[in-house]
Motif scaffolding. Sequence first.
Motif, PDB file in Angstrom:
ATOM      1  N   ASN A   1       0.816  -1.208   0.000  1.00 18.52           N
ATOM      2  CA  ASN A   1       0.000   0.000   0.000  1.00 18.52           C
ATOM      3  C   ASN A   1       0.853   1.262   0.000  1.00 18.52           C
TER       4      ASN A   1
ATOM      5  N   TYR B   1      -5.041   8.832  -5.741  1.00 18.76           N
ATOM      6  CA  TYR B   1      -6.430   9.277  -5.617  1.00 18.76           C
ATOM      7  C   TYR B   1      -7.077   9.348  -6.986  1.00 18.76           C
TER       8      TYR B   1
ATOM      9  N   TYR C   1     -12.006   8.380  -4.593  1.00 18.71           N
ATOM     10  CA  TYR C   1     -11.289   7.384  -3.789  1.00 18.71           C
ATOM     11  C   TYR C   1      -9.943   7.953  -3.379  1.00 18.71           C
TER      12      TYR C   1
ATOM     13  N   PRO D   1      -6.584   6.768  -0.209  1.00 13.93           N
ATOM     14  CA  PRO D   1      -6.240   5.975   0.978  1.00 13.93           C
ATOM     15  C   PRO D   1      -6.455   6.787   2.250  1.00 13.93           C
TER      16      PRO D   1
ATOM     17  N   SER E   1      -2.202   3.402   5.971  1.00 11.78           N
ATOM     18  CA  SER E   1      -1.407   2.343   5.331  1.00 11.78           C
ATOM     19  C   SER E   1      -0.628   1.561   6.373  1.00 11.78           C
TER      20      SER E   1
ATOM     21  N   ASP F   1      -8.874   2.086   3.067  1.00  8.87           N
ATOM     22  CA  ASP F   1      -9.168   2.896   1.890  1.00  8.87           C
ATOM     23  C   ASP F   1     -10.480   3.636   2.105  1.00  8.87           C
TER      24      ASP F   1
ATOM     25  N   GLY G   1     -10.941  -2.022   4.858  1.00 11.01           N
ATOM     26  CA  GLY G   1      -9.550  -2.441   4.759  1.00 11.01           C
ATOM     27  C   GLY G   1      -9.205  -3.551   5.732  1.00 11.01           C
TER      28      GLY G   1
END
Length: 441
Positions: free
Chosen positions: A30, A113, A130, A132, A135, A170, A195
């Motif tokens: 990630n 993104y 979208y 993240p 991580s 995410d 996630g």
Amino acid sequence: MKNREFTYILVFCLLLFALGSMSIAQAQTNGCNSPYSRYGIGLLSEQSVGFNKSMGGVGLGVRIGNRVNTVNPASYSAIDSLSFIMDVGMKASFGQMKQGTTTVGVKNATLDYVHVGMRLAPRLGLAAGYMPYSSIGYKFYSKDEPIAVDGNSAQSVTNGNLYSGNGGLDLAYIGLGWKIYRNISIGTNISFLWGKYNHDLSQVFKENGVSSSSYRGTYKNYNALLKTYKIDFGAQYPIRLSRQDWLTLGVTVGIGHKIAQDATLAIYTSNGDSTQYVASSPFDLPFSFAGGAAWQHKNTLVVAADVHHEQWGNCRMPVETSNSYVPMEGSYSNMTKVAVGTQWIPNPFGKYWKRIQYRAGINYATPYLKVNGHNGPSELCMSIGAGVPITNRYNNRSVVNFGLQWLRRASGASGMITENYMLINLGITFNERWFMKYKIQ
């Protein structure tokens, strides 16, 4: 070729470039290689896009009609009524982790993104996308410690632990921004978070530096599959200072709550014994609030400053005790982040080189994690970048965003790891006049 077809081709090319660049990563984690991601829910990702990443992440008071500004959903009401906006970005990181005299280099790349925005109705803008949220990605081995001397072989026996983890959260969102009265705008982002939270610990015994199976080791797996929602509210109020100057005030509030999913701890020994514990709903999202302002002079200069505060200190984590696995506070600290940034365009209507958007910024964040009872790493990030217009017969409103960030992650506690990263951000903001009505001549 129509404008839409041209947009799709550029998006496809950027996605291929992002996916292909992941081959430079040392592991699929990630976009993360930090041992600090072992704590909490991982390392928190910067919730910004191409243009404000290079401005230190500011955005609470920024109102730009040809950008999707996710930092404050109230800004969606400023989206140009003729445009469909798509913003796609990726990042690559090249870093160095140092502890004492030991230095390790790391590198990673990931899709960062995808956002879209448009005007739904007069005074009402829509955005979705979208990015993240956190991580988890690391693998390291603790120092071997001598524990005994084998009575038969007379060899020294040492014990160490191998730590590894992967996952993170995410975020997919849909947001609305509405100008409710004169210059006052409000907005909301409704997000879905999902996630994996996965950590492994393996006990390793060695005889004279060579792994040995003669001793009983322990393997532990900490695991959870997380799904929850996140709701943020925002407001903006532009104030005209003069014919050429505006000051926009912005605020946001994020609603904290308990995450409903459970977490499990499985313990295995080399002789076949196993034990499993379950922690009931042990994770939380924090309540947060932020305030900022942006001064805009003509269409050439923007100077902005933000302050964010997240109350992680009240959030819980699953903690292993002598014979249980339970939710407890104490793994986090309240986090405050301060950011300032600017964007300058020499002449928005001039020749090509005068329409390039130059950006710079800096931010500093206090730790949100605790590591072995001590405050975790604070973060200092300095950034520069540019937005280069795309000019061709199909489109003259889109921009390629380039950014360069230097990030330092360090703790004041002795013996902690210090991390330094160079981050390269690349994104394309497509601004297509899909909703323009053309007259037939």
